[in-house]
Design an enzyme around this catalytic site. Sequence first.
Site, PDB file in Angstrom:
ATOM      1  N   CYS A  49       0.826  -1.219   0.000  1.00 27.81           N
ATOM      2  CA  CYS A  49       0.000   0.000   0.000  1.00 27.81           C
ATOM      3  C   CYS A  49       0.860   1.268   0.000  1.00 27.81           C
ATOM      4  CB  CYS A  49      -0.875  -0.040   1.253  1.00 27.81           C
ATOM      5  SG  CYS A  49      -1.621   1.541   1.667  1.00 27.81           S
ATOM      6  N   TRP A  82      -7.637  -7.351   5.107  1.00 31.96           N
ATOM      7  CA  TRP A  82      -6.228  -7.650   5.387  1.00 31.96           C
ATOM      8  C   TRP A  82      -6.125  -8.720   6.467  1.00 31.96           C
ATOM      9  CZ3 TRP A  82      -3.198  -5.727   1.845  1.00 31.96           C
ATOM     10  CH2 TRP A  82      -3.394  -4.453   1.332  1.00 31.96           C
ATOM     11  N   ARG A 115     -14.046   1.245   6.984  1.00 36.24           N
ATOM     12  CA  ARG A 115     -13.174   0.289   6.308  1.00 36.24           C
ATOM     13  C   ARG A 115     -11.981  -0.028   7.195  1.00 36.24           C
ATOM     14  NH1 ARG A 115     -15.203  -0.583   1.309  1.00 36.24           N
ATOM     15  NH2 ARG A 115     -13.476  -1.989   0.902  1.00 36.24           N
ATOM     16  N   VAL A 116     -11.397  -1.170   6.926  1.00 37.16           N
ATOM     17  CA  VAL A 116     -10.226  -1.608   7.695  1.00 37.16           C
ATOM     18  C   VAL A 116      -9.000  -1.345   6.826  1.00 37.16           C
ATOM     19  CG1 VAL A 116      -9.077  -3.623   8.665  1.00 37.16           C
ATOM     20  CG2 VAL A 116     -11.502  -3.246   9.073  1.00 37.16           C
ATOM     21  N   THR A 117      -8.380  -0.197   7.059  1.00 39.82           N
ATOM     22  CA  THR A 117      -7.289   0.223   6.174  1.00 39.82           C
ATOM     23  C   THR A 117      -5.944   0.205   6.899  1.00 39.82           C
ATOM     24  OG1 THR A 117      -7.676   2.548   6.752  1.00 39.82           O
ATOM     25  CG2 THR A 117      -8.779   1.717   4.779  1.00 39.82           C
ATOM     26  N   VAL A 118      -4.889   0.109   6.118  1.00 43.49           N
ATOM     27  CA  VAL A 118      -3.528   0.324   6.599  1.00 43.49           C
ATOM     28  C   VAL A 118      -3.085   1.700   6.098  1.00 43.49           C
ATOM     29  CG1 VAL A 118      -2.680  -2.039   6.808  1.00 43.49           C
ATOM     30  CG2 VAL A 118      -2.697  -0.951   4.548  1.00 43.49           C
ATOM     31  N   GLU A 133      -4.350   7.537   9.638  1.00 43.82           N
ATOM     32  CA  GLU A 133      -4.240   8.412   8.457  1.00 43.82           C
ATOM     33  C   GLU A 133      -2.755   8.631   8.168  1.00 43.82           C
ATOM     34  OE1 GLU A 133      -6.644   9.538   6.360  1.00 43.82           O
ATOM     35  OE2 GLU A 133      -4.918  10.295   5.257  1.00 43.82           O
ATOM     36  N   SER A 134      -2.292   8.123   7.026  1.00 40.59           N
ATOM     37  CA  SER A 134      -0.849   8.088   6.764  1.00 40.59           C
ATOM     38  C   SER A 134      -0.184   9.464   6.819  1.00 40.59           C
ATOM     39  CB  SER A 134      -0.577   7.440   5.407  1.00 40.59           C
ATOM     40  OG  SER A 134      -1.214   8.153   4.379  1.00 40.59           O
ATOM     41  N   TYR A 180      -5.963   5.460  -8.237  1.00 37.70           N
ATOM     42  CA  TYR A 180      -7.114   4.659  -7.768  1.00 37.70           C
ATOM     43  C   TYR A 180      -8.402   5.105  -8.463  1.00 37.70           C
ATOM     44  CZ  TYR A 180      -4.251   2.560  -4.136  1.00 37.70           C
ATOM     45  OH  TYR A 180      -3.284   1.837  -3.474  1.00 37.70           O
TER      46      TYR A 180
HETATM   47  N1  LIG Z   1      -6.452   7.890   3.836  1.00 36.76           N
HETATM   48  C1  LIG Z   1      -5.826   6.665   4.256  1.00 36.76           C
HETATM   49  C2  LIG Z   1      -6.020   5.614   3.157  1.00 36.76           C
HETATM   50  C3  LIG Z   1      -5.521   4.246   3.543  1.00 36.76           C
HETATM   51  C4  LIG Z   1      -6.032   3.167   2.566  1.00 36.76           C
HETATM   52  O1  LIG Z   1      -7.046   3.349   1.893  1.00 36.76           O
HETATM   53  N2  LIG Z   1      -5.309   2.021   2.522  1.00 36.76           N
HETATM   54  C5  LIG Z   1      -5.739   0.937   1.648  1.00 36.76           C
HETATM   55  C6  LIG Z   1      -4.566   0.154   1.117  1.00 36.76           C
HETATM   56  S1  LIG Z   1      -3.710   0.971  -0.180  1.00 36.76           S
HETATM   57  C7  LIG Z   1      -6.566  -0.072   2.419  1.00 36.76           C
HETATM   58  O2  LIG Z   1      -6.148  -0.522   3.465  1.00 36.76           O
HETATM   59  N3  LIG Z   1      -7.725  -0.429   1.873  1.00 36.76           N
HETATM   60  C8  LIG Z   1      -8.571  -1.447   2.420  1.00 36.76           C
HETATM   61  C9  LIG Z   1     -10.023  -1.150   2.206  1.00 36.76           C
HETATM   62  O3  LIG Z   1     -10.384  -0.020   1.882  1.00 36.76           O
HETATM   63  O4  LIG Z   1     -10.813  -2.066   2.394  1.00 36.76           O
HETATM   64  C10 LIG Z   1      -4.344   6.917   4.534  1.00 36.76           C
HETATM   65  O5  LIG Z   1      -3.738   7.727   3.825  1.00 36.76           O
HETATM   66  O6  LIG Z   1      -3.814   6.333   5.478  1.00 36.76           O
END
Ligand SMILES: N[C@@H](CCC(=O)N[C@@H](CS)C(=O)NCC(=O)O)C(=O)O
Length: 311
Positions: A49, A82, A115-118, A133-134, A180
């Site tokens: 990511c 994930w 959502r479950v984001t990294v 938030e990165s 994206y």
């Molecule tokens: N705004 C967030 C975006 C993070 C994000 O969307 N990460 C993606 C991976 S590239 C993710 O984990 N997506 C999983 C999902 O949306 O289900 C950031 O900058 O940290």
Amino acid sequence: MGQFVEGVWHERGFPVDSKGSFVRAKTTFHQKSLSEEQERYHLYISLACPWAHRTLMTRKLNGLDSVISLSVVDPFMDKEGWFFSKAEGAIPDPLFNARTLGEIYLKADPNYTGRVTVPVLWDKSESTIVNNESREIMRMFNRQFPKLSKKKIDLCPARFENEIDQVLDEIYEPINNGVYRSGFAKTQEAYDEAVTDLFDALERWERHLAHHRFLVGDQPTEADISLFATLIRFDLVYVNHFKCNIKRIVDFPALWGFVRDFYQIPGVKETCHFGHIKEHYFRSHEKINPTRIVPKGPVLDFDAPHLRDNL
Ligand SMILES: N[C@@H](CCC(=O)N[C@@H](CS)C(=O)NCC(=O)O)C(=O)O
């Protein structure tokens, strides 16, 4: 893939608006101050990511590896989102031995909706997610460890802070998120708009980087980290998988030189895992690549001399 609604997992694709344009969901955890303590925080990332990659590079370039511990999810994102595994390059969860990253979100908030984001930054003392938030994590890593950081480069010098923020804003929508918006567009119109904005912005920064080694000032900053995180993935994945194919990065002399230059900064290379990057995108997005076949190429030499020292 999917998301939580009040703590219950629902399988769901990525959100789009009425015109078929991808809309990135807002993140939830935004605490902006950390306590400068050894091993208090744990960072959950994916090596695939680009958003997580910016936090990993910032941790590395600040010499915070032994201060902030790390987990890396499996490159494949399945129906449960994930998950952790013993795949090459992955690092399981040492705190809870969790099976999925979703479990970590529910530990922070059992009724979590979203959502479950990294990336995810976890506070071991408070047992919660501090921030997911990165851009905010990157800034905290650069600023809030003045004693523990072993930085050789200041990625956010105070004198450039406003300019860095301006460039981060400027490249976010057309470039970082633009790839994206091209790839997840559900209509021709939405794709055309995204890909046009993306390449207009790449041409604009190509002109800038033809005369400047970095985006802001004369040293690498958060702005370069953010552009690099997208560009390093571009020819490997976005050109094919997200149909960002008006040109490749290797066709832009300055952007291609910039990517090699940044890649060769000591510490950066170790954060780039091409296997995870390719496997994640080509295998996880079944609607875009139903066979889930991961292409062999392209062959790219990121170690070739960049010849940008004198800019
Ligand atoms: N705004 C967030 C975006 C993070 C994000 O969307 N990460 C993606 C991976 S590239 C993710 O984990 N997506 C999983 C999902 O949306 O289900 C950031 O900058 O940290």
